[in-house]
Enzyme design. Sequence first.
Site, PDB file in Angstrom:
ATOM      1  N   TRP A 354      29.610 -28.322  -9.468  1.00  0.00           N
ATOM      2  CA  TRP A 354      28.541 -29.210  -9.866  1.00  0.00           C
ATOM      3  C   TRP A 354      27.359 -28.334 -10.427  1.00  0.00           C
ATOM      4  O   TRP A 354      26.368 -28.789 -11.292  1.00  0.00           O
ATOM      5  CB  TRP A 354      27.551 -29.932  -8.625  1.00  0.00           C
ATOM      6  CG  TRP A 354      26.894 -28.872  -7.813  1.00  0.00           C
ATOM      7  CD1 TRP A 354      27.053 -27.659  -7.673  1.00  0.00           C
ATOM      8  CD2 TRP A 354      25.463 -29.043  -7.486  1.00  0.00           C
ATOM      9  NE1 TRP A 354      26.235 -27.115  -6.775  1.00  0.00           N
ATOM     10  CE2 TRP A 354      25.184 -27.850  -6.557  1.00  0.00           C
ATOM     11  CE3 TRP A 354      24.689 -30.195  -7.393  1.00  0.00           C
ATOM     12  CZ2 TRP A 354      23.867 -27.791  -6.189  1.00  0.00           C
ATOM     13  CZ3 TRP A 354      23.432 -30.014  -6.835  1.00  0.00           C
ATOM     14  CH2 TRP A 354      22.957 -28.774  -6.314  1.00  0.00           C
ATOM     15  N   GLU A 493      25.292 -25.734   1.663  1.00  0.00           N
ATOM     16  CA  GLU A 493      26.632 -25.429   2.412  1.00  0.00           C
ATOM     17  C   GLU A 493      26.480 -24.862   3.641  1.00  0.00           C
ATOM     18  O   GLU A 493      27.699 -24.694   4.189  1.00  0.00           O
ATOM     19  CB  GLU A 493      27.528 -24.520   1.638  1.00  0.00           C
ATOM     20  CG  GLU A 493      27.865 -25.298   0.053  1.00  0.00           C
ATOM     21  CD  GLU A 493      28.867 -24.791  -0.689  1.00  0.00           C
ATOM     22  OE1 GLU A 493      28.776 -23.385  -0.576  1.00  0.00           O
ATOM     23  OE2 GLU A 493      29.391 -25.038  -1.579  1.00  0.00           O
ATOM     24  N   LYS A 614      21.148 -22.883   3.103  1.00  0.00           N
ATOM     25  CA  LYS A 614      21.406 -21.803   2.229  1.00  0.00           C
ATOM     26  C   LYS A 614      20.818 -21.955   0.853  1.00  0.00           C
ATOM     27  O   LYS A 614      20.584 -21.112   0.093  1.00  0.00           O
ATOM     28  CB  LYS A 614      23.181 -21.921   1.895  1.00  0.00           C
ATOM     29  CG  LYS A 614      23.785 -21.112   0.947  1.00  0.00           C
ATOM     30  CD  LYS A 614      25.182 -21.579   0.745  1.00  0.00           C
ATOM     31  CE  LYS A 614      25.734 -20.433  -0.479  1.00  0.00           C
ATOM     32  NZ  LYS A 614      27.176 -20.866  -0.518  1.00  0.00           N
TER      33      LYS A 614
HETATM   34  C1  BGC Z   1      27.001 -22.813  -3.874  1.00  0.00           C
HETATM   35  C2  BGC Z   1      27.369 -24.101  -4.598  1.00  0.00           C
HETATM   36  C3  BGC Z   1      27.840 -23.851  -6.032  1.00  0.00           C
HETATM   37  C4  BGC Z   1      29.057 -22.611  -5.694  1.00  0.00           C
HETATM   38  C5  BGC Z   1      29.502 -22.275  -7.368  1.00  0.00           C
HETATM   39  C6  BGC Z   1      28.113 -21.693  -4.018  1.00  0.00           C
HETATM   40  O1  BGC Z   1      27.647 -20.516  -3.312  1.00  0.00           O
HETATM   41  O2  BGC Z   1      26.449 -23.193  -2.518  1.00  0.00           O
HETATM   42  O3  BGC Z   1      26.186 -25.069  -4.658  1.00  0.00           O
HETATM   43  O4  BGC Z   1      28.243 -24.956  -6.775  1.00  0.00           O
HETATM   44  O5  BGC Z   1      28.266 -21.367  -5.326  1.00  0.00           O
HETATM   45  O6  BGC Z   1      28.381 -21.483  -7.902  1.00  0.00           O
END
Ligand code: BGC
Length: 802
Positions: A354, A493, A614
């Site tokens: 995203w 996350e 996070k």
């Molecule tokens: C983040 C996500 C992101 C991904 C790729 C993860 O650490 O929590 O939001 O899309 O990294 O950058």
Amino acid sequence: MTTWSLEYHSFEPDQEGLREALCTLGNGYFATRGAAEEAGAGDIHYPGTYLAGGYNRLATEIAGREIVNEDLVNMPNWLCLSFKPEDGDWFNLLAVDVLSYKQKLDLKNGVLERNLRIRDRDGRETTLATRRLVHMGDPHLAALSWDITPENWGGRMTVCTALDGRVINAGVARYSQLSSTHLITLAAGPAGENAIELLSETSQSRLRIAQTARTEAYQQDRRLNVDRALIVEDDYVGQTLGFDVQPGVATRIEKVVGLYTSRDNAISEPALAARQAIERYGKFAELLETHAGAWSRLWHRCDVVLEGSDRAQMILRLHIFHLLQAASLHTIDLDVGVPARGLHGEAYRGHIFWDELFIFPFINSRIPEVTRALLRYRYRRLDEARRLAAEAGFKGAMYPWQSGSDGREESQRVHLNPKSGRWIEDHSYLQRHVNAAVAYNVWRYYEVTGDREFLGFFGAEMLFEIARFWASAVTWNPQRQRYDICGVMGPDEFHDQYPWRDGPGLDNNAYTNVMVAWVLQRAIDAYRIVGTECQNELCAALSLSPAEPDTWDDISRKLFVPFHDEGIISQFEDYERLEEFDWDGYRAKYGDIHRLDRLLEAEGDTVNRYKASKQADVVMLLYLFSAHELDSLFEQLGYQLDAGWKTRTIEYYEKRTSHGSTLSRIVSSWVLARRDRRHSWALLNEALESDVADVQGGTTAEGIHLGAMAGTVDLIQRGQTGLEVHDDTLSLDVGLPEEVSSMRLRLRFRGHWLELEITHDLVRLAVPDDWAGPHKVMLDGTLYTLGAGKRLDVPRRKAQRV
Ligand code: BGC
């Protein structure tokens, strides 16, 4: 320090991985890390070359099960170049005394330079000046130039130049247990008298990659007759060049490299095309000139001038530079998205997330044609998204959380916690909100460009299918008389399940639900905008009944949004039942607590138990939507919120966020831009430092964070200017930080350039003769008229008094 270069003044082996990522050179078609030419992959150096869309899939047996991963493949190393004196050793920085060292990434011209002086163990002193480019004008070319001056010695010198296909994907230590040999060599040998070639193929995706390299030596601008010898080994082809040198006389070595693949347009065959490429180009200087010209045109479109803070200015340019290397004009002809970690390293395997939500606003306002191409990457994978939705029991199209070559779900199902050494179930694929992000990107592109053809041919279909997906993913809750979305993950996350419930997924993630309410309305807007003929075509092609938009409308007004503590939007339903987290205790215990999830898992606990995020989740809403849009969204949803809810929500979550994702500070800085300028500027500076200073302690070496890079630029261009267009009025709400004395930038809007200059005293807007509007400008509560070809100067003090 200059604001146009990133510089290092000493050789620091433990910093090499980071510098290699930050000094990557690329052109949207391919990119190569800033690794030293003479170095091979090992503990210190990692010379990676990645092709946009150059994926391959391999299986590995992990924890008793077979898992399959698709990776952006590390392509053969074309950099290889080294020298040695007769009876001496091959040049190796670790084996000599480094008398002086300077490395410079020239952002203006896209050139990586090193200037160094070394003394070998026999006392021979040599000066070396190297330059490198990955051509921004012709995406299939790259070149090296080395000036080698033996200061106190002479005799025979040998140079070795090579194309090395013995590479594997070894750039991320966490992935070391996974299969990593992606390339098969098909041919390695000479390509005429002074060139070599290597033809490789990826083992599963069968992508053929042809590289050629022509290496010449010059003294005082005259081409040298050198003794050449060919070296062909398994997966490797090299050539040595032998010639005499004298003390104090420089020899210039130039290596010109051609790179084509079996997916390229307008070629007969990649090896032939790569051979022709290096035959047609002359000296490094000629390539440099056309390359610098291409960069100069890009900078004219894309630069953001920020006066008052040289460091912020330099980093902003570094960020723009890397964005343009990951997505450039050459992207327009490719079938690719923007990988979260650029073409700069192997983290997240080159997958597309995203994060494009953070990246596209910059591209929209500079080279919207590139956004159009990137959105078509999603459009081409619409069928796969339909298949994913059907497989999960939904209608419409469900885009995957991580996307690669063919658009299937690429998220891993287990990941390694390096703190505990355990493989953990990974539920991040439940981040269905990526579907709202794809729709959001389609819509914002349309708004900025007014590109109705795109909407009619591609955008509307994506919006309708995404709307259909959401309409099938909601469930009616008769008690509340509202729709729920259950079993998903929000952007944060740290939370993938309730501590009291078996199985993954959370209910009514507020961010997701509000986004869905917005997306459904945009699908209805698109239905209206494309016109009757296109409506009929789409309805027939998609078996879309005119009743469906009515259902979307109904859902978009009745989605549930959870609240707690009197007016705080809950990240998800029952969030208030989680425990408060001991932030101070854990900071004291571990220092760096960005990745609390890993620390707690290693302790046998789970972050799911706590009110600890996070990254920005609910607060994302205030980042993506203007105050005006948000107010009407909640009104549409039938929630009456008091005036203080935004500030309360921001403060509540800011205290409970570890900023474990580099995207998070962008959001916080944005939402605080008008509420708390000082804090906002501090967060922007932290976001600027994310990669240059590797704030996460090691992640940048595995690839830059493009979302955060683009986000910082957007924080200046839209966040600090408060620039918005709605109802045919362009409004500005300037929040210029005290530390900055002025900002200057150009933005593309509906096919024309808008020039904007802001100081503490003045806001200046200028538009060209063919400016098609908006002609109304709202500045601090006063409405002005901006005629075509006119300039509008508004003194800020006056504006603020109004
Ligand atoms: C983040 C996500 C992101 C991904 C790729 C993860 O650490 O929590 O939001 O899309 O990294 O950058």
